[in-house]
Write a protein that holds these residues in place. Structure first.
Motif, PDB file in Angstrom:
ATOM      1  N   GLU A   7       1.093   1.494  -5.389  1.00  0.00           N
ATOM      2  CA  GLU A   7       1.014   0.041  -5.326  1.00  0.00           C
ATOM      3  C   GLU A   7      -0.451  -0.382  -5.307  1.00  0.00           C
ATOM      4  N   ALA A   8      -0.656  -1.656  -5.610  1.00  0.00           N
ATOM      5  CA  ALA A   8      -2.017  -2.157  -5.796  1.00  0.00           C
ATOM      6  C   ALA A   8      -2.900  -1.961  -4.571  1.00  0.00           C
ATOM      7  N   GLY A   9      -2.298  -2.027  -3.378  1.00  0.00           N
ATOM      8  CA  GLY A   9      -3.111  -1.981  -2.168  1.00  0.00           C
ATOM      9  C   GLY A   9      -3.460  -0.593  -1.666  1.00  0.00           C
ATOM     10  N   VAL A  10      -3.021   0.448  -2.361  1.00  0.00           N
ATOM     11  CA  VAL A  10      -3.368   1.810  -1.933  1.00  0.00           C
ATOM     12  C   VAL A  10      -4.884   1.987  -2.037  1.00  0.00           C
ATOM     13  N   ILE A  11      -5.471   2.503  -0.964  1.00  0.00           N
ATOM     14  CA  ILE A  11      -6.923   2.699  -0.945  1.00  0.00           C
ATOM     15  C   ILE A  11      -7.263   4.020  -1.642  1.00  0.00           C
ATOM     16  N   LEU A  12      -8.345   4.012  -2.407  1.00  0.00           N
ATOM     17  CA  LEU A  12      -8.707   5.187  -3.215  1.00  0.00           C
ATOM     18  C   LEU A  12      -8.772   6.455  -2.373  1.00  0.00           C
ATOM     19  N   GLN A  13      -9.386   6.358  -1.208  1.00  0.00           N
ATOM     20  CA  GLN A  13      -9.503   7.510  -0.308  1.00  0.00           C
ATOM     21  C   GLN A  13      -8.116   8.079   0.055  1.00  0.00           C
ATOM     22  N   THR A  14      -7.178   7.181   0.284  1.00  0.00           N
ATOM     23  CA  THR A  14      -5.809   7.607   0.610  1.00  0.00           C
ATOM     24  C   THR A  14      -5.188   8.361  -0.565  1.00  0.00           C
ATOM     25  N   LEU A  15      -5.428   7.852  -1.758  1.00  0.00           N
ATOM     26  CA  LEU A  15      -4.908   8.545  -2.943  1.00  0.00           C
ATOM     27  C   LEU A  15      -5.527   9.932  -3.064  1.00  0.00           C
ATOM     28  N   HIS A  16      -6.844  10.011  -2.833  1.00  0.00           N
ATOM     29  CA  HIS A  16      -7.496  11.327  -2.884  1.00  0.00           C
ATOM     30  C   HIS A  16      -6.844  12.293  -1.902  1.00  0.00           C
ATOM     31  N   GLU A  17      -6.617  11.805  -0.687  1.00  0.00           N
ATOM     32  CA  GLU A  17      -6.046  12.692   0.348  1.00  0.00           C
ATOM     33  C   GLU A  17      -4.613  13.093   0.013  1.00  0.00           C
ATOM     34  N   THR A  18      -3.840  12.146  -0.489  1.00  0.00           N
ATOM     35  CA  THR A  18      -2.461  12.453  -0.854  1.00  0.00           C
ATOM     36  C   THR A  18      -2.422  13.460  -2.002  1.00  0.00           C
ATOM     37  N   ALA A  19      -3.287  13.266  -2.972  1.00  0.00           N
ATOM     38  CA  ALA A  19      -3.332  14.198  -4.104  1.00  0.00           C
ATOM     39  C   ALA A  19      -3.688  15.597  -3.610  1.00  0.00           C
ATOM     40  N   GLU A  20      -4.715  15.658  -2.761  1.00  0.00           N
ATOM     41  CA  GLU A  20      -5.154  16.956  -2.232  1.00  0.00           C
ATOM     42  C   GLU A  20      -4.036  17.670  -1.485  1.00  0.00           C
ATOM     43  N   ALA A  21      -3.286  16.893  -0.701  1.00  0.00           N
ATOM     44  CA  ALA A  21      -2.180  17.489   0.062  1.00  0.00           C
ATOM     45  C   ALA A  21      -1.144  18.103  -0.871  1.00  0.00           C
TER      46      ALA A  21
ATOM     47  N   ASN B 246       0.807  -1.230   0.000  1.00  0.00           N
ATOM     48  CA  ASN B 246       0.000   0.000   0.000  1.00  0.00           C
ATOM     49  C   ASN B 246       0.840   1.279   0.000  1.00  0.00           C
ATOM     50  N   ALA B 247       2.005   1.198  -0.617  1.00  0.00           N
ATOM     51  CA  ALA B 247       2.849   2.397  -0.690  1.00  0.00           C
ATOM     52  C   ALA B 247       2.509   3.222  -1.925  1.00  0.00           C
ATOM     53  N   ILE B 248       2.543   4.528  -1.744  1.00  0.00           N
ATOM     54  CA  ILE B 248       2.585   5.416  -2.908  1.00  0.00           C
ATOM     55  C   ILE B 248       4.068   5.593  -3.186  1.00  0.00           C
ATOM     56  N   ARG B 249       4.537   4.915  -4.214  1.00  0.00           N
ATOM     57  CA  ARG B 249       5.988   4.849  -4.423  1.00  0.00           C
ATOM     58  C   ARG B 249       6.594   6.192  -4.759  1.00  0.00           C
ATOM     59  N   SER B 250       5.852   6.997  -5.514  1.00  0.00           N
ATOM     60  CA  SER B 250       6.365   8.317  -5.882  1.00  0.00           C
ATOM     61  C   SER B 250       5.209   9.184  -6.320  1.00  0.00           C
ATOM     62  N   LEU B 251       5.404  10.478  -6.199  1.00  0.00           N
ATOM     63  CA  LEU B 251       4.410  11.442  -6.687  1.00  0.00           C
ATOM     64  C   LEU B 251       5.173  12.623  -7.266  1.00  0.00           C
ATOM     65  N   ASP B 252       4.926  12.898  -8.539  1.00  0.00           N
ATOM     66  CA  ASP B 252       5.577  14.018  -9.216  1.00  0.00           C
ATOM     67  C   ASP B 252       4.498  15.067  -9.484  1.00  0.00           C
ATOM     68  N   ALA B 253       4.450  16.063  -8.587  1.00  0.00           N
ATOM     69  CA  ALA B 253       3.372  17.059  -8.681  1.00  0.00           C
ATOM     70  C   ALA B 253       3.494  17.854  -9.972  1.00  0.00           C
TER      71      ALA B 253
ATOM     72  N   LEU C  83      -0.523   6.665 -12.227  1.00  0.00           N
ATOM     73  CA  LEU C  83      -1.816   7.305 -12.432  1.00  0.00           C
ATOM     74  C   LEU C  83      -1.637   8.788 -12.717  1.00  0.00           C
ATOM     75  N   ARG C  84      -2.581   9.346 -13.451  1.00  0.00           N
ATOM     76  CA  ARG C  84      -2.507  10.786 -13.713  1.00  0.00           C
ATOM     77  C   ARG C  84      -3.247  11.550 -12.618  1.00  0.00           C
ATOM     78  N   LEU C  85      -2.742  12.719 -12.298  1.00  0.00           N
ATOM     79  CA  LEU C  85      -3.377  13.596 -11.322  1.00  0.00           C
ATOM     80  C   LEU C  85      -3.649  14.936 -12.002  1.00  0.00           C
ATOM     81  N   LEU C  86      -4.754  15.553 -11.630  1.00  0.00           N
ATOM     82  CA  LEU C  86      -5.137  16.822 -12.249  1.00  0.00           C
ATOM     83  C   LEU C  86      -5.005  17.964 -11.243  1.00  0.00           C
ATOM     84  N   PRO C  87      -4.958  19.190 -11.742  1.00  0.00           N
ATOM     85  CA  PRO C  87      -4.961  20.325 -10.819  1.00  0.00           C
ATOM     86  C   PRO C  87      -6.207  20.268  -9.933  1.00  0.00           C
ATOM     87  N   VAL C  88      -6.048  20.664  -8.690  1.00  0.00           N
ATOM     88  CA  VAL C  88      -7.145  20.592  -7.738  1.00  0.00           C
ATOM     89  C   VAL C  88      -8.313  21.464  -8.222  1.00  0.00           C
TER      90      VAL C  88
END
Lengths: 481, 481
Positions: free
Chosen positions: B117-131, B102-109, B218-223
């Motif tokens: 990783e496969a076990g990352v929960i969607l809610q966690t991804l939302h929160e990490t993206a928002e941060a 369940n690691a977010i291996r990297s994030l390039d803002a 995964l792709r991330l969009l501007p907040v």
């Protein structure tokens, strides 16, 4: 020998009775021009040229080919870049032209969709879309000959990928004839459909090795109402990436093109085109050609928006100088400079051209590392990287040393250079074919450098869907000897 | 018998020594909760629960499974809708949980990308993206448990598909372990890459039958900086489609949601939620919930823009009444009404639920034809269609006649009704699974109604990539008996 001949004759008889005289010819006068690719790099031979008029005819023909074990080389506009539509020189295959299947079967302006047969020429689609106040957001140099079937089969790119994606992103549905002659009917557009593997995606970009694309449903967008084009001077290629990010953020979804051109390429173009003028008064190490397109508003407001963004960028030190095209004709002049690089280069002597990509973020560093490495390993050569920075895709050309013998140089030092370029690209996690495909040109290099796991999957899928290996043999999929 | 037992023991020993005590358990106390899907429709058995901590461990485990011929059922959050992550009752398979990875291996803002990783929960991804002042543009009811691996493997949908596409559109790269334990490494993002078949697309949506997704880029969009939500009353469902087109055109790229709710569904929800209020003072045959999101500007300006568009639509006779949410809390109230339909319906008695799609343009006519046909063929039943009109995807529910016996009714009349619904959908060129997948729930119906050519391709690909049939057997791909 007699058996072989009579089997071939029996095949041709059956195919002829199926397709009629308009649909099958063995006359060299009709065949010859299609047996060499448009750049003259590959020449093959073929039993016959088949030109079916419908999907049903393609299906029937493929069944006959399967029965007699006749390989099939599908061909669209014969304007591919990798020899993917040219048969080998064994003369055992038929050339299957899709050009007669050139109907736009339907166009739903409200839904923004149309169904094109494989033989529809890209230019015709552009014109038809425009007549309906729509546009098809993919274009490239060969638009006057490239066909929808070829564009789908090669997942073609072009200059609008930054915003709209490659051909894959335009294709909403596919119809294809499979190796056993059955028809895969995937033209109906469903925005959500989770009924299994996405077989459409498997066919797109498979260069006719898994099936013959006979039609596609394509998306159309609202016609562009405004266009703004700018030419920018920059000191470095890393600075070009910063500017790309800045403009991308500031111009929102209107940024459609971000091409980079090094100073020496611009110089070659200006030497080559006597009437052309440099857009900026001074020299800059790098130039960027920026294009924004909007479906709303007018040219003047989009231009002033881009102008403001570039002024902000200049204030932030992101560029040295910039000029906006003041009208359509000046936009075209800017693009002519960009589009004439290859022609200008040819006038300078032999060159090895490479269509490569690396992750967008890594492209400047790749260029800065790779060009000196090649130039120092192969003294006298000159590297040039230009093109689609926004897609992480540049055309990476290495010009021969002065006095190199055309033909001979490519075959010797040129080959070593290309292998080195592909080694470097692979080391950087990139692709040895960004948008031109693999065809026959790069199939050996793909076998050498491709990820063995991915190659293994490809081979298994190829063998599963075309067990006799009759669909475009020798292309795309490196098969073990 | 002894041989079988000892082979199983040998497998478990080998797997245990590979994964350690945290990575493998056969204790029913640990296993039981994961052997039944969250809706309680399917219960299976398993040899063991394996929970590897890394891709290398998944790879090693799959190799051991291949050696002993042990089937593998991958599982993420166990919140799927089609029983795709529940083993059969033979007890021969292992349950492979990806939850520990369940690691977010990297994030390039800067690039708007992250590797999960496969076990990352969607809610966690939302929160990490928002941060990071970004957002991940896919959400759904199960976001607190659904994992990235499950979302990729099922090509999940949700309420933002209209603008941003399904999970497939968010996935830029995939890492997966194949049937022989080899690792497909496709995480590097290349905007253009034509090195062969798009194997990533084949893995997305394949429900673990071709490979086990271990990570994805995964792709991330501007907040989002502005949100506007409206509730609209309409006389007809065909009118809702006209309004959809009108708003889509007028609001440009900001339209993210267009959900339709029939009056009787709204009534059920209001009965079910004592504190809820109808957004509009009068009844309307149909309601539409419209949501616009913009990365620029503020709430007030987006709201006034949407207000103006809806006023224009009202003037053109495209709607009867409309109200805009005046703040975030009212937006949430509107969405609560929409999201409570299924719960409200359950309180009314048994119902058969169908997640179906047809071409967007055809959906109103489909609803108008299909509901009366079902209601008249099965007297006393009541049809309800609600949901994502903008995606051509509605939840098509048929409520049991008053007094129907829960459990019994579903097994008898309910089954006939579902078969009829799927017949109708197929006749209309639609999909029997729009966004929930096939899993074990619909695999038989897919075998009955799927296009034989597409089914044939799927089987061949499945057999080629998983010849021993160990990856999630019995799911997604209808195999011949």
């Amino acid at each position: 020998m007699t058996t072989t001949l009579s089997r071939t004759d029996a095949f041709l008889d059956e195919a002829r009775s199926l397709l009629g005289p308009k649909g099958l010819t063995t006359d060299p006068a009709d065949l010859t021009q299609w047996l060499t690719d448009w750049r003259g790099r590959y020449t093959g031979r073929a039993l016959a040229l088949a030109a079916p008029a419908s999907t049903a005819e393609v299906s029937a023909l493929v069944k006959v080919c399967a029965k007699y074990g006749i390989p099939i080389v599908p061909q669209g506009g014969n304007s591919g870049m990798a020899g993917g539509a040219t048969p080998d020189d064994s003369g055992t295959a038929i050339l299957l032209s899709l050009r007669r299947m050139n109907a736009i079967r339907s166009l739903d302006a409200e839904a923004g969709q149309c169904v094109c047969e494989a033989g529809v020429i890209l230019q015709t689609l552009h014109e038809t879309a425009e007549a309906n106040e729509l546009r098809f957001p993919l274009t490239l140099g060969g638009k006057g000959s490239a066909t929808i079937g070829g564009l789908v089969s090669t997942n073609a790119g072009g200059t609008q990928v930054l915003r709209h994606g490659t051909m894959r992103a335009q294709v909403l549905g596919v119809e294809a004839v499979l190796a056993d002659g059955s028809i895969f009917d995937g033209l109906t557009v469903l925005k959500k459909d989770n009924r299994g593997f996405d077989l459409k995606q498997l066919l797109i970009g498979s260069e006719g090795t898994l099936g013959i694309v006979t039609a596609a449903t394509l998306r159309l967008l609202p016609v562009a109402s405004a266009r703004a084009t700018a030419w920018v001077g920059l000191p470095t290629i890393t600075g070009a990436r910063s500017l790309l990010r800045f403009v991308d953020r500031a111009m929102g979804d209107t940024l459609e093109g971000f091409e980079v051109i090094p100073d020496h390429c611009l110089e070659s173009v200006l030497d080559h085109l006597p009437d052309a003028r440099a857009p900026l008064s001074e020299h800059h190490e790098w130039n960027a050609l920026i294009e924004c397109i909007s479906a709303e508003g007018d040219n003047a407001s989009l231009r002033s928006e881009l102008e403001k963004v570039l002024a902000d960028a200049m204030e932030s030190g992101l560029l040295d100088d910039a000029v906006l095209a003041s009208n359509e004709s000046q936009s075209e002049d800017f693009w002519l400079l960009r589009d004439s690089i290859s022609a200008a280069e040819r006038a300078l002597g032999p060159a090895m051209q490479h269509d490569i990509s690396v992750p967008v973020e890594a492209m400047p560093e790749f260029i800065l590392a790779a060009i000196p490495e090649i130039e120092s390993s192969f003294p006298g050569t000159k590297g040039a990287a230009f093109g689609h920075l926004g897609d992480g895709n540049v055309h990476f050309h290495i010009l021969a040393p002065t006095g190199a013998k055309p033909g001979e140089w490519e075959e010797n030092e040129g080959k070593l250079i290309s292998a080195r370029v592909y080694d470097l690209v692979t080391k950087w996690g990139g692709s040895i074919s960004a948008e031109h495909g693999i065809g026959q040109m790069k199939v050996e290099e793909l076998g050498r450098l491709g990820d063995p796991v991915a190659l293994g999957m490809m081979r298994k899928v190829k063998e599963a869907l075309d067990p006799a290996g009759l669909l475009n043999p020798g292309k795309l999929v490196p098969m073990p000897d």
